[in-house]
Structure formats: structure tokens, C-alpha cells
Design a protein around this motif. Structure first.
Motif, PDB file in Angstrom:
ATOM      1  N   ALA A  92     -58.234  50.918 -35.665  1.00  8.95           N
ATOM      2  CA  ALA A  92     -57.357  51.693 -36.541  1.00  8.95           C
ATOM      3  C   ALA A  92     -57.010  50.930 -37.823  1.00  8.95           C
ATOM      4  O   ALA A  92     -56.837  51.548 -38.879  1.00  8.95           O
ATOM      5  N   LEU A  93     -56.920  49.612 -37.741  1.00  2.00           N
ATOM      6  CA  LEU A  93     -56.621  48.818 -38.936  1.00  2.00           C
ATOM      7  C   LEU A  93     -57.699  48.988 -40.009  1.00  2.00           C
ATOM      8  O   LEU A  93     -57.420  48.830 -41.202  1.00  2.00           O
ATOM      9  N   ARG A  94     -58.887  49.330 -39.605  1.00  2.00           N
ATOM     10  CA  ARG A  94     -59.981  49.548 -40.566  1.00  2.00           C
ATOM     11  C   ARG A  94     -59.890  50.922 -41.228  1.00  2.00           C
ATOM     12  O   ARG A  94     -60.576  51.180 -42.209  1.00  2.00           O
ATOM     13  N   VAL A  95     -59.055  51.801 -40.648  1.00  2.00           N
ATOM     14  CA  VAL A  95     -58.937  53.160 -41.174  1.00  2.00           C
ATOM     15  C   VAL A  95     -57.684  53.287 -42.039  1.00  2.00           C
ATOM     16  O   VAL A  95     -57.774  53.512 -43.236  1.00  2.00           O
ATOM     17  N   SER A  96     -56.499  53.166 -41.410  1.00  5.93           N
ATOM     18  CA  SER A  96     -55.240  53.278 -42.162  1.00  5.93           C
ATOM     19  C   SER A  96     -54.068  52.879 -41.282  1.00  5.93           C
ATOM     20  O   SER A  96     -54.167  52.879 -40.057  1.00  5.93           O
ATOM     21  N   MET A  97     -52.946  52.586 -41.925  1.00  5.73           N
ATOM     22  CA  MET A  97     -51.727  52.269 -41.180  1.00  5.73           C
ATOM     23  C   MET A  97     -51.207  53.503 -40.443  1.00  5.73           C
ATOM     24  O   MET A  97     -50.536  53.366 -39.425  1.00  5.73           O
ATOM     25  N   ASN A  98     -51.530  54.683 -40.941  1.00  4.06           N
ATOM     26  CA  ASN A  98     -51.152  55.901 -40.219  1.00  4.06           C
ATOM     27  C   ASN A  98     -51.826  55.920 -38.848  1.00  4.06           C
ATOM     28  O   ASN A  98     -51.193  56.259 -37.851  1.00  4.06           O
ATOM     29  N   ILE A 147     -45.885  59.022 -33.419  1.00  2.19           N
ATOM     30  CA  ILE A 147     -46.988  59.974 -33.618  1.00  2.19           C
ATOM     31  C   ILE A 147     -46.644  60.972 -34.718  1.00  2.19           C
ATOM     32  O   ILE A 147     -47.468  61.271 -35.585  1.00  2.19           O
ATOM     33  N   VAL A 148     -45.414  61.457 -34.721  1.00  2.39           N
ATOM     34  CA  VAL A 148     -44.978  62.375 -35.781  1.00  2.39           C
ATOM     35  C   VAL A 148     -45.022  61.667 -37.129  1.00  2.39           C
ATOM     36  O   VAL A 148     -45.534  62.208 -38.117  1.00  2.39           O
ATOM     37  N   PRO A 153     -47.653  62.040 -44.967  1.00  3.61           N
ATOM     38  CA  PRO A 153     -48.619  61.731 -46.019  1.00  3.61           C
ATOM     39  C   PRO A 153     -48.500  60.300 -46.577  1.00  3.61           C
ATOM     40  O   PRO A 153     -49.483  59.722 -46.998  1.00  3.61           O
ATOM     41  N   MET A 154     -47.308  59.760 -46.577  1.00  2.00           N
ATOM     42  CA  MET A 154     -47.168  58.402 -47.136  1.00  2.00           C
ATOM     43  C   MET A 154     -47.391  57.367 -46.035  1.00  2.00           C
ATOM     44  O   MET A 154     -47.093  57.611 -44.870  1.00  2.00           O
TER      45      MET A 154
END
Length: 192
Positions: A92-98, A147-148, A153-154
Motif C-alpha cells: 500500500a505504501l507504493r500506492v498511497s497513504m489512503n 476505512i471511512v 479525497p485528501m
């Protein structure tokens, strides 16, 4: 004291020690995440990977010291969940903090429910598990919140995970102190 009382006392000492170690680790993690992690993306990434990895190691160690896998199925599953979470955080770190926050959310739900199950199982033998039951329930609720927030978006702030870890540290500390108080009460009661 008979053999069963000696064994129970030894297990209770281990559990108290385990809770104090979990408290110390979480406190150190919170301090590092609040300081180094705020200024170093690599540092926060490492801390986010270390947190579930530590949980896997801690649960494995406790499970091993508390009767093994057959006696502690919830902890055995928790070890597996935390190992898988460690790998998922790396991805997930390679994708985004979300995505990272979403992974932490799923992990918090699963590990919280498993912790709750472990605490209920231990209640019969040690009592003093009410804080771990509350912690498990709160972890599951925090996971749903993560999860929510992960769908926002930010980019999510690491502060959410820091607060989660800090609250966990408090629960482990309360459990350790509660067990200590129980040991002291029994010692005083045995003293003429």
C-alpha cells in the motif's frame, strides 16, 4: 501454594510483563511517529511497516508462552493477520497513504476482534481483562473509522494511526497495572 497456583502466578507475571512491554513499545512508536515521522517520509513508512510486524511478533511470543497455538487460537489467527497486514502495508505504501490507512482499518477491525476474543478467553483464568476487552472493541470501531477516512479525497494524516497506537498503549498499561494490583492484594491477603 499448590502447583496450579504456582503455574497461575507464573502465567500472570508473564502477562503483566507482556502488557508492560506492549505499553513501552507503543509509547516509543508514538513518540517516533510524532517526531521523526512528521519530517521523514521514509521514517514514517518504516514505522508503519514495523507496527503490525511488532504486533505479530508480540502475539506469537505471548501465544508461545501462554500454552501455544492449540490453547490460543485467536492469537494464532492474530499473528497471521498481522503478518499479512505487514505485507499489505508495504504494498500500500507504493500506492498511497489512503491505501495504507485502509489497510490499517481492516487490520484494526480484525486484530481488535481477535484481541477481544483472547481477553474473553483469559478472563476465566486471570480476570482483569476488562481493559483488553474495551481495547479490542475500540480497535474494531477505530478500524471502521480508518476505512471511512481512507476514502476521503485528501491524503490522510499519520496522526490517526498515532492516536490509535497511543490509546492502545494506555489500555495495555491499565491492564498491566490492574494485574499488578491484583497480585499485591493477594500477597497482602496471604501475609499474617
Amino acid at each position: 501454594m499448590d502447583h496450579e497456583e504456582i503455574t497461575r502466578a507464573r502465567e500472570e507475571r508473564w502477562l503483566k510483563h507482556y502488557y508492560f512491554v506492549r505499553t513501552a513499545f507503543s509509547a516509543i512508536w508514538v513518540v517516533l511517529a510524532s517526531s521523526v515521522g512528521q519530517h521523514s517520509p521514509a521514517g514514517i513508512a518504516a514505522l508503519l511497516v514495523v507496527y503490525p510486524a511488532w504486533d505479530a511478533l508480540a502475539n506469537y511470543n505471548d501465544m508461545s508462552r501462554s500454552g501455544g497455538m492449540a490453547e490460543n487460537r485467536t492469537q494464532a489467527i492474530n499473528v497471521l493477520v498481522s503478518v499479512m497486514t505487514t505485507v499489505a502495508v508495504i504494498v500500500a505504501l507504493r500506492v498511497s497513504m489512503n491505501w495504507v490507512l485502509g489497510v490499517f482499518g481492516v487490520w484494526a477491525i480484525l486484530s481488535g476482534l481477535l484481541q477481544l476474543g483472547t481477553a474473553v478467553h483469559r478472563w476465566k483464568r486471570f480476570g482483569a481483562q476488562w481493559a483488553m476487552i474495551l481495547s479490542g472493541g475500540q480497535s474494531a470501531l477505530a478500524g471502521a473509522f480508518f476505512i471511512v477516512q481512507a476514502r476521503a479525497p485528501m491524503p490522510p494524516a499519520i496522526a490517526k494511526v498515532v492516536v490509535y497506537a497511543a490509546v492502545g498503549a494506555v489500555y495495555f498499561l491499565v491492564s498491566a497495572l490492574w494485574l499488578s494490583a491484583g497480585q499485591l492484594r493477594r500477597k497482602v491477603a496471604r501475609t499474617p
